[in-house]
Design an enzyme around this catalytic site. Structure first.
Site, PDB file in Angstrom:
ATOM      1  CD  GLU A   1      38.037   9.746  13.063  1.00  0.00           C
ATOM      2  OE1 GLU A   1      38.559   8.709  13.538  1.00  0.00           O
ATOM      3  OE2 GLU A   1      36.799   9.898  12.946  1.00  0.00           O
TER       4      GLU A   1
ATOM      5  CB  CYS B   1      36.233  10.864   5.832  1.00  0.00           C
ATOM      6  SG  CYS B   1      34.994  12.122   5.557  1.00  0.00           S
TER       7      CYS B   1
HETATM    8  N1  PCA Z   1      31.950  12.312   5.266  1.00  0.00           N
HETATM    9  C1  PCA Z   1      32.218  11.089   4.528  1.00  0.00           C
HETATM   10  C2  PCA Z   1      32.828  11.551   3.226  1.00  0.00           C
HETATM   11  C3  PCA Z   1      32.577  13.007   3.138  1.00  0.00           C
HETATM   12  C4  PCA Z   1      32.096  13.398   4.459  1.00  0.00           C
HETATM   13  O1  PCA Z   1      31.870  14.567   4.845  1.00  0.00           O
HETATM   14  C5  PCA Z   1      33.063  10.094   5.308  1.00  0.00           C
HETATM   15  O2  PCA Z   1      33.008  10.090   6.543  1.00  0.00           O
HETATM   16  O3  PCA Z   1      33.783   9.311   4.703  1.00  0.00           O
END
Ligand code: PCA
Length: 204
Positions: A81, A144
């Site tokens: 990211e 996340c």
């Molecule tokens: N993925 C979610 C929240 C926890 C996870 O493992 C997300 O992409 O926000």
């Protein structure tokens, strides 16, 4: 001995496992080199507790680098990211039933924070291991992204580099492959002080 804190999330949205934690915990104790060890910890998937939990872990462990990971259902590659944005906009309730819509992660905070990890070098390292990876331009607007934003916010101005990796579901990438890919990404992050310049953008 220095520490790279690697977090994964507990399961959410009716799943019984979360591959981000399954992969991270298999790297707990892995020595990147003589001086650096990965310490893996699990975060709750809840807006009110995840960020606090991460901030406490940083205070307790004093890591030299922090890499948070989570599941991106529907993606087939390891996503490094680039950016966290100051918005919560939950499509589904979190594990405590909270579903914030269009609220700030940090009131009055900047619109966004960039990852301070060498994202292009990380993509390259994962691909060199024969595993699919790309830079992602959005970490979404769920827990996340919130954790990623809090992480960058709390470490602003510190020497400790940090960022976020989204991992695919286990139907797209087998766990041993994911573990190898994550290990390559974390090692590249630690061993690359200045990112490489390599095209990885998107037109739309
Ligand atoms: N993925 C979610 C929240 C926890 C996870 O493992 C997300 O992409 O926000």
């Amino acid at each position: 001995m220095r520490t790279v804190l690697l977090t994964g999330f507990e399961p959410f949205d009716q799943d019984s496992v979360n591959p981000s934690w399954e992969a991270a915990r298999r790297l707990d104790g892995f020595k990147i080199d003589e001086q650096v060890t990965i310490v893996a910890r699990r975060l709750p998937c809840a807006f009110t507790t995840a960020g606090e939990c991460l901030v406490k872990l940083i205070e307790e462990l004093r890591p030299a680098m922090v890499i948070a990971t989570g599941l991106a259902t529907g993606r087939s590659e390891i996503s490094i990211e680039r950016v966290a944005i100051n918005i919560n906009d939950a499509r589904i309730p979190d594990n405590l039933g909270e579903q914030p819509v269009d609220t700030a992660v940090v009131a009055g905070g900047p619109a966004a924070y960039f990852s301070t990890l060498p994202i292009k070098a990380m993509v390259r390292a994962v691909r060199e291991a024969g595993i699919a990876a790309s830079v992602s331009q959005t970490a979404g607007t769920f827990v996340c992204n919130q954790v990623f934003y809090r992480l960058q916010h709390v470490l602003t101005g510190s020497e400790v580099r940090s960022g976020f990796i989204h991992v695919p579901s286990q139907s797209s990438m087998a766990l041993p492959t994911l573990v190898d890919g994550l290990r390559s990404a974390v090692s590249a992050a630690w061993n690359t002080p200045v990112d490489v310049v390599e095209g990885g953008g998107q037109v739309s």
